[in-house]
Design a protein around this motif. Structure first.
Motif, short mmCIF file in Angstrom:
data_model
loop_
_atom_site.label_atom_id
_atom_site.label_comp_id
_atom_site.label_asym_id
_atom_site.label_seq_id
_atom_site.Cartn_x
_atom_site.Cartn_y
_atom_site.Cartn_z
N HIS A 75 0.82 -1.21 0.00
CA HIS A 75 0.00 0.00 0.00
C HIS A 75 0.85 1.26 0.00
O HIS A 75 2.02 1.22 0.34
N GLU A 98 -12.27 -0.51 1.64
CA GLU A 98 -11.94 -1.94 1.66
C GLU A 98 -11.93 -2.48 3.09
O GLU A 98 -12.39 -3.58 3.34
N PHE A 134 -8.47 1.46 4.55
CA PHE A 134 -7.88 1.07 3.27
C PHE A 134 -8.92 1.17 2.16
O PHE A 134 -10.10 0.90 2.37
N ARG A 136 -9.02 1.07 -2.58
CA ARG A 136 -8.28 0.72 -3.80
C ARG A 136 -8.47 1.77 -4.88
O ARG A 136 -9.52 2.38 -5.00
N GLU A 141 -4.50 -0.74 -7.10
CA GLU A 141 -3.49 -0.33 -6.13
C GLU A 141 -4.17 -0.02 -4.79
O GLU A 141 -5.27 0.49 -4.75
N ARG A 142 -3.48 -0.39 -3.72
CA ARG A 142 -4.06 -0.28 -2.38
C ARG A 142 -3.52 0.96 -1.68
O ARG A 142 -2.32 1.21 -1.68
N GLU A 144 -3.75 3.33 2.01
CA GLU A 144 -4.14 3.45 3.41
C GLU A 144 -4.30 4.93 3.71
O GLU A 144 -3.45 5.74 3.32
#
Length: 153
Positions: A75, A98, A134, A136, A141-142, A144
């Motif tokens: 992340h 998420e 979190f 996306r 792509e992640r 935070e």
């Protein structure tokens, strides 16, 4: 020899969709777009900036490259001042959360040295109190989101 971080490179499936997301959702400013090559394959790239953080978005002709890259990036973290406001901002733009928000304490095994005390907006010798979540981006792509302006431990 001294080195500093320069940018974060992120593969995306659709560069125009990703540019729109980074501008609209994350508040980045598009610096430029360019066409390049990755080996013998065409590569589209866009460079965006928010504060001191620079993102290099990459769209490969070979989408397997994008999928392989996704297995190693965990992340990218963004600091927010108001988690509830940021979650509402995401919802207004159709971006799903998420996981979280969570309120995990972050305990330090030693106090942060003077020059590192700016890593968290508020911290004490024992640690920091965070609020995290979190989500996306359009390429998987992640991200935070971290709220670190909460009273210290």
């Amino acid at each position: 020899m001294e080195s500093v971080f320069h940018h974060v490179g992120i593969y995306c499936r659709d560069i125009e969709e990703s540019i729109a997301f980074y501008e609209d959702v994350l508040g980045c400013r598009l610096l430029f777009e360019s066409d390049a090559q990755e080996g013998d394959k065409p590569l589209k790239m866009a460079w965006l900036k928010r504060g001191d953080l620079v993102f290099e978005l990459l769209e490969c002709e070979d989408k397997a490259t994008c999928e392989a890259a996704g297995s190693c990036l965990n992340h990218v973290a963004l600091r927010v001042d108001d988690m509830d406001g940021f979650v509402a901002h995401l919802a207004e733009r159709g971006v799903a959360v998420e996981a979280g928000p969570f309120d995990p304490p972050l305990e330090f095994d030693r106090p942060l040295a003077g020059g590192d005390s700016d890593v968290f907006a508020v911290c004490g010798d024992a640690g920091a109190q965070l609020r995290i979540m979190f989500f996306r981006g359009p390429g998987g792509e992640r991200f935070e989101a971290v709220q670190d302006n909460i009273r210290a431990l």
